[in-house]
Motif scaffolding. Sequence first.
Motif, short mmCIF file in Angstrom:
data_model
loop_
_atom_site.label_atom_id
_atom_site.label_comp_id
_atom_site.label_asym_id
_atom_site.label_seq_id
_atom_site.Cartn_x
_atom_site.Cartn_y
_atom_site.Cartn_z
N ASN A 67 0.84 -1.19 0.00
CA ASN A 67 0.00 0.00 0.00
C ASN A 67 0.88 1.25 0.00
O ASN A 67 1.81 1.37 0.80
CB ASN A 67 -0.90 -0.01 1.24
CG ASN A 67 -2.04 0.99 1.13
OD1 ASN A 67 -1.87 2.09 0.66
ND2 ASN A 67 -3.22 0.57 1.59
N THR A 68 0.59 2.19 -0.90
CA THR A 68 1.40 3.42 -0.97
C THR A 68 1.28 4.26 0.30
O THR A 68 2.09 5.16 0.53
CB THR A 68 1.01 4.29 -2.18
OG1 THR A 68 -0.38 4.63 -2.09
CG2 THR A 68 1.28 3.55 -3.49
N LYS A 69 0.29 3.96 1.13
CA LYS A 69 0.15 4.68 2.41
C LYS A 69 1.13 4.19 3.47
O LYS A 69 1.30 4.83 4.50
CB LYS A 69 -1.28 4.53 2.94
CG LYS A 69 -2.34 5.25 2.12
CD LYS A 69 -3.73 4.98 2.66
CE LYS A 69 -4.78 5.74 1.86
NZ LYS A 69 -6.16 5.40 2.30
N SER A 70 1.78 3.05 3.21
CA SER A 70 2.71 2.46 4.17
C SER A 70 4.08 3.13 4.06
O SER A 70 4.77 2.99 3.06
CB SER A 70 2.85 0.95 3.93
OG SER A 70 3.94 0.44 4.66
N GLU A 71 4.48 3.86 5.10
CA GLU A 71 5.79 4.52 5.09
C GLU A 71 6.92 3.50 5.02
O GLU A 71 7.99 3.79 4.48
CB GLU A 71 5.94 5.41 6.33
CG GLU A 71 5.02 6.63 6.31
CD GLU A 71 5.25 7.55 7.48
OE1 GLU A 71 6.25 7.34 8.21
OE2 GLU A 71 4.44 8.47 7.66
N ASP A 72 6.70 2.32 5.58
CA ASP A 72 7.73 1.28 5.56
C ASP A 72 7.98 0.75 4.15
O ASP A 72 9.08 0.26 3.85
CB ASP A 72 7.34 0.11 6.47
CG ASP A 72 7.33 0.50 7.95
OD1 ASP A 72 8.02 1.49 8.29
OD2 ASP A 72 6.65 -0.16 8.73
N ASP A 73 6.96 0.82 3.29
CA ASP A 73 7.07 0.23 1.96
C ASP A 73 7.31 1.24 0.84
O ASP A 73 7.54 0.83 -0.30
CB ASP A 73 5.78 -0.56 1.63
CG ASP A 73 5.65 -1.82 2.46
OD1 ASP A 73 6.70 -2.39 2.86
OD2 ASP A 73 4.51 -2.25 2.71
N ILE A 74 7.25 2.53 1.15
CA ILE A 74 7.22 3.52 0.08
C ILE A 74 8.47 3.48 -0.79
O ILE A 74 8.39 3.63 -2.02
CB ILE A 74 6.98 4.95 0.63
CG1 ILE A 74 6.61 5.91 -0.50
CG2 ILE A 74 8.17 5.45 1.42
CD1 ILE A 74 5.31 5.57 -1.20
N TRP A 75 9.65 3.22 -0.23
CA TRP A 75 10.87 3.19 -1.05
C TRP A 75 10.91 1.93 -1.90
O TRP A 75 11.42 1.95 -3.02
CB TRP A 75 12.11 3.33 -0.18
CG TRP A 75 12.19 4.71 0.41
CD1 TRP A 75 12.00 5.06 1.71
CD2 TRP A 75 12.39 5.93 -0.31
NE1 TRP A 75 12.09 6.43 1.85
CE2 TRP A 75 12.34 6.98 0.64
CE3 TRP A 75 12.62 6.24 -1.65
CZ2 TRP A 75 12.50 8.32 0.28
CZ3 TRP A 75 12.79 7.57 -2.01
CH2 TRP A 75 12.73 8.60 -1.06
N LYS A 76 10.37 0.83 -1.37
CA LYS A 76 10.26 -0.40 -2.18
C LYS A 76 9.33 -0.15 -3.36
O LYS A 76 9.59 -0.58 -4.49
CB LYS A 76 9.72 -1.56 -1.34
CG LYS A 76 10.66 -2.08 -0.28
CD LYS A 76 9.99 -3.23 0.45
CE LYS A 76 10.79 -3.62 1.68
NZ LYS A 76 10.05 -4.63 2.49
N ILE A 77 8.21 0.55 -3.10
CA ILE A 77 7.25 0.85 -4.16
C ILE A 77 7.90 1.70 -5.24
O ILE A 77 7.75 1.43 -6.44
CB ILE A 77 6.01 1.56 -3.57
CG1 ILE A 77 5.19 0.55 -2.75
CG2 ILE A 77 5.15 2.19 -4.67
CD1 ILE A 77 4.09 1.19 -1.92
N ARG A 78 8.65 2.72 -4.84
CA ARG A 78 9.26 3.62 -5.83
C ARG A 78 10.38 2.94 -6.61
O ARG A 78 10.67 3.32 -7.73
CB ARG A 78 9.78 4.88 -5.13
CG ARG A 78 8.63 5.80 -4.73
CD ARG A 78 9.09 7.05 -4.05
NE ARG A 78 7.93 7.81 -3.59
CZ ARG A 78 7.97 8.73 -2.64
NH1 ARG A 78 9.11 9.01 -2.04
NH2 ARG A 78 6.89 9.36 -2.29
N SER A 79 11.00 1.92 -6.01
CA SER A 79 12.02 1.19 -6.76
C SER A 79 11.36 0.22 -7.75
O SER A 79 11.95 -0.14 -8.76
CB SER A 79 12.95 0.43 -5.81
OG SER A 79 12.28 -0.62 -5.17
N ARG A 80 10.12 -0.18 -7.47
CA ARG A 80 9.39 -1.07 -8.39
C ARG A 80 8.60 -0.31 -9.43
O ARG A 80 8.33 -0.84 -10.50
CB ARG A 80 8.44 -1.98 -7.59
CG ARG A 80 9.16 -2.97 -6.72
CD ARG A 80 8.24 -4.06 -6.26
NE ARG A 80 8.88 -4.88 -5.23
CZ ARG A 80 8.43 -6.03 -4.79
NH1 ARG A 80 7.32 -6.53 -5.31
NH2 ARG A 80 9.05 -6.70 -3.86
N ALA A 81 8.20 0.91 -9.10
CA ALA A 81 7.40 1.72 -10.02
C ALA A 81 8.16 3.00 -10.30
O ALA A 81 7.97 4.01 -9.64
CB ALA A 81 6.03 2.01 -9.43
#
Length: 272
Positions: A67-81
Motif C-alpha cells: 500500500n502506498t500509504k505504508s511509510e515502511d514500503d514507500i521506497w520499495k514501491i518507488r524502486s518497483r514503479a
Amino acid sequence: MIEIKNVSFKYNENDDRNVIDNLSLNIERGEFVAILGHNGSGKSTLAKLINGLLIPSEGDVYVDLMNTKSEDDIWKIRSRAGMVFQNPDNQIVATMVEEDVAFGPENLGIPTKEIHERVDFALKSVGMEDFRKNAPHMLSGGQKQRVAIAGILAMTPEYIILDEPTAMLDPNGRSEVMNTINMLNKEQNKTVILITHYMDEAAMADRIIVMEKGHAIMEGSPRNVFSQVEKIKEIGLDVPQVTELAYELFKEGFNINRKVLTVDELVKEVWK
C-alpha cells in the motif's frame, strides 16, 4: 500488479471536486497501458498516486500488494514503479551520462560492482552505451529522455510510468523514445504506463484508458476505443489520422473497416 481501489484525491481539502474521483483500475504485469485525457482530467495525478508521490485522500493504491500509504514500503514501491517525467532536464542530476544513470542505485546502497552492471545494462537497453562519457546537456532531447529512462531502469523497476515523455521532443526524438518504450515492454516484459496526448503513441498500447474529470470513462483496446470517433471527439480528444480518414470514408458510403490504426491497414482496406 497495480491495484487502484476506490481512490479519490484532491490537492486541497477546500476544493469543490476531486481530481481523482472514486477510481478503480487494475494494471497487470507485462501490460502496456496508455492513459489519455485533456488537461485537468487527472491522468498525471494518477501517475503520481501509483508512484507514491501523492497519497489518496480516500481509497488505496497497491503496487505488488504494498500500500502506498505504508511509510515502511514507500521506497520499495518507488524502486518497483519508476517514473519518467515530461522534461528530462528535471531528472538529470550529474555531469556525465553514466554517473547520472548510477545515481539511483547509489542512493539505494547497491554494491559498486552491481551498480556498474546495472548501468551497463540500462545504457545498452536504451541504445546509449556509446554516450556514457558524454555530458547530458550536450545531448539531443530524445537522447536526454533515453538517459532519464536508463536512470529508472538502473533501479530495476517492474513498472515504468511515463508522464508525457515525448511532449517536449521533435519527431525524431519522439520516435527514439517510443522505440525504446516498445522494446522495454515487448523484449524485457516491463509493465509500461504511458500518459500521452499523442494518439499515434497510444495506438501502440495493449489497452487505453480515457480519463475525464477524475473518472475512467472509456477503456479497451486501441482499435475499440479509437473506432468510437464521435465519442472521443465529444470529450475534446482526437483519434489517429488514419482512423479518422477511415471513419470519414465509411460515412461517405465506402465499405471500409473503421478500426484501422496504421497507414498499411488503411491502404489494404482502400485496395479492396
